[in-house]
Design a protein around this motif. Sequence first.
Motif, mmCIF file in Angstrom:
data_model
loop_
_atom_site.group_PDB
_atom_site.id
_atom_site.type_symbol
_atom_site.label_atom_id
_atom_site.label_comp_id
_atom_site.label_asym_id
_atom_site.label_seq_id
_atom_site.Cartn_x
_atom_site.Cartn_y
_atom_site.Cartn_z
ATOM 1 N N ALA A 167 -7.954 -6.663 5.072
ATOM 2 C CA ALA A 167 -7.385 -5.384 4.643
ATOM 3 C C ALA A 167 -6.572 -5.403 5.027
ATOM 4 O O ALA A 167 -5.213 -5.770 6.113
ATOM 5 C CB ALA A 167 -7.603 -3.967 5.531
ATOM 6 N N PRO A 168 -5.158 -4.860 4.419
ATOM 7 C CA PRO A 168 -3.182 -4.823 4.027
ATOM 8 C C PRO A 168 -3.235 -4.532 5.901
ATOM 9 O O PRO A 168 -3.710 -3.260 5.548
ATOM 10 C CB PRO A 168 -3.024 -4.256 2.743
ATOM 11 C CG PRO A 168 -4.296 -3.882 1.350
ATOM 12 C CD PRO A 168 -5.356 -4.263 3.124
ATOM 13 N N SER A 169 -1.750 -5.042 6.122
ATOM 14 C CA SER A 169 -1.459 -4.210 7.166
ATOM 15 C C SER A 169 -1.410 -2.911 7.163
ATOM 16 O O SER A 169 -1.394 -1.805 8.154
ATOM 17 C CB SER A 169 -1.137 -5.514 8.017
ATOM 18 O OG SER A 169 0.223 -5.503 7.091
ATOM 19 N N ASN A 170 -0.911 -2.900 6.702
ATOM 20 C CA ASN A 170 -0.444 -1.321 6.117
ATOM 21 C C ASN A 170 -0.631 0.037 5.276
ATOM 22 O O ASN A 170 -0.788 1.029 5.313
ATOM 23 C CB ASN A 170 0.981 -1.092 5.311
ATOM 24 C CG ASN A 170 1.098 -1.511 4.080
ATOM 25 O OD1 ASN A 170 0.125 -2.535 3.302
ATOM 26 N ND2 ASN A 170 2.417 -1.917 3.029
ATOM 27 N N SER A 188 0.622 -0.727 -0.096
ATOM 28 C CA SER A 188 -0.085 -0.149 0.347
ATOM 29 C C SER A 188 0.817 0.867 0.036
ATOM 30 O O SER A 188 0.329 2.099 0.262
ATOM 31 C CB SER A 188 -0.987 -0.329 1.308
ATOM 32 O OG SER A 188 -1.831 -1.503 1.072
ATOM 33 N N SER A 189 1.857 1.882 -0.401
ATOM 34 C CA SER A 189 2.570 2.478 -0.468
ATOM 35 C C SER A 189 2.417 3.589 -1.358
ATOM 36 O O SER A 189 1.604 5.058 -1.087
ATOM 37 C CB SER A 189 4.501 1.868 -1.185
ATOM 38 O OG SER A 189 4.400 1.380 -2.661
ATOM 39 N N PHE A 190 1.651 3.027 -2.943
ATOM 40 C CA PHE A 190 0.878 3.862 -3.447
ATOM 41 C C PHE A 190 -0.153 4.267 -2.061
ATOM 42 O O PHE A 190 -0.182 6.683 -2.295
ATOM 43 C CB PHE A 190 0.437 3.629 -4.456
ATOM 44 C CG PHE A 190 -0.495 4.280 -5.377
ATOM 45 C CD1 PHE A 190 0.031 5.679 -6.122
ATOM 46 C CD2 PHE A 190 -2.391 4.262 -4.734
ATOM 47 C CE1 PHE A 190 -0.518 6.249 -6.883
ATOM 48 C CE2 PHE A 190 -2.308 5.725 -6.229
ATOM 49 C CZ PHE A 190 -2.332 6.188 -6.621
ATOM 50 N N GLU A 191 -0.917 4.001 -2.119
ATOM 51 C CA GLU A 191 -2.273 4.912 -1.017
ATOM 52 C C GLU A 191 -1.220 5.162 -0.102
ATOM 53 O O GLU A 191 -2.007 6.627 0.107
ATOM 54 C CB GLU A 191 -3.584 3.864 -0.771
ATOM 55 C CG GLU A 191 -4.085 2.960 -1.698
ATOM 56 C CD GLU A 191 -3.184 2.117 -2.594
ATOM 57 O OE1 GLU A 191 -3.671 1.499 -3.508
ATOM 58 O OE2 GLU A 191 -2.098 1.750 -2.240
ATOM 59 N N ALA A 192 -0.868 5.388 0.867
ATOM 60 C CA ALA A 192 0.126 5.766 1.741
ATOM 61 C C ALA A 192 0.395 7.158 1.543
ATOM 62 O O ALA A 192 0.509 8.588 2.221
ATOM 63 C CB ALA A 192 0.607 4.628 2.405
ATOM 64 N N GLU A 193 1.344 7.405 0.745
ATOM 65 C CA GLU A 193 2.007 8.102 -0.011
ATOM 66 C C GLU A 193 0.657 8.904 -0.396
ATOM 67 O O GLU A 193 0.556 10.539 -0.049
ATOM 68 C CB GLU A 193 2.601 8.367 -0.968
ATOM 69 C CG GLU A 193 3.629 9.338 -1.346
ATOM 70 C CD GLU A 193 4.860 9.380 -2.989
ATOM 71 O OE1 GLU A 193 5.358 10.094 -2.800
ATOM 72 O OE2 GLU A 193 5.358 7.956 -2.349
#
Length: 304
Positions: free
Chosen positions: A173-176, A149-154
């Motif tokens: 749901a993904p942990s991150n 989920s690096s895209f969503e987090a950024e």
Amino acid sequence: MEFQVVISRAGLIQLISVAALIYFTIYRTNQPILPAKIVYRPAVVPMEKKQNLISIVNGFDIEGFQREEVHHDRLDRRHRALQRYQTGENRLRWWWDSHPAYFYTYEPTWNCPFEERIGRIGDGGKWICGLDLLQQPCIIYSFGSNDESSFEAEVRSLVGCEIHVFDPTLMRAPSNLPNNTHFHPWGIGAETGMAPLQYTMAELKTLADTMQELNHQWIDILKIDVEGSEWDFFDYLDLNEGLPFGQLLVEVHMQQGDQIYDLENMMAYLDEKGFRLFHRELNLYYLQGMEYSFVGEQEIKRLG
């Protein structure tokens, strides 16, 4: 007198590369080429549309007008190249069984002055046009997570958009996944219902049914990275209907030889709908995958 030949690792790699090149040049080029197949492709951009380009951008934006002129010029060149390469002995050949050079036929046709890459390097990151210029409230759909989920987090850290993540292959749901991001355990498909997906049965919904269930009329950014199932999504879209999103970030996967036609149809459909390809990136972790980023005419008006 005895001679001893010592080959370094780099030299060995070069020898293997030369041998592979000779093999593909002599053997593969003698293989039968794919049969011709009729696909939908729009005609060269009409002259009246070129004459009205100034109405596509806000006001009398000379820079925007010039970008549109470049876009249509590149479209014309692409159509002529496809017509030339799709006839007789000139038909494009393969590098490997399922890695076509067609990926490189589709160069970006429009220059986004505000593009930026969001997410991790390699697989997972996407190119967006004008993220900081998104008007609030904004909505982002992200189909396909693979627990990354690096895209969503950024995106969440840069703008306060409402983000929805969809993935039928995850039980939770993904942990991150960043806070205030909504997870839904279904995927995108041509029909709503249960369907085979990655050796199992999964729940899929059309984009229209998903938007209706979540009470959304417009998606600012639609991200699709669903490991080959993207072709079902494009088969579902209706040429006579408008597309309810401003930007499309999609990774296409060439897993079968005849999917070069799916790629042609996808590009032709988006051209017809007024979407401009502004970035292309090869997936370095999966060389049969290519990331394409498109921006629609309505979004271009907003960006100015």
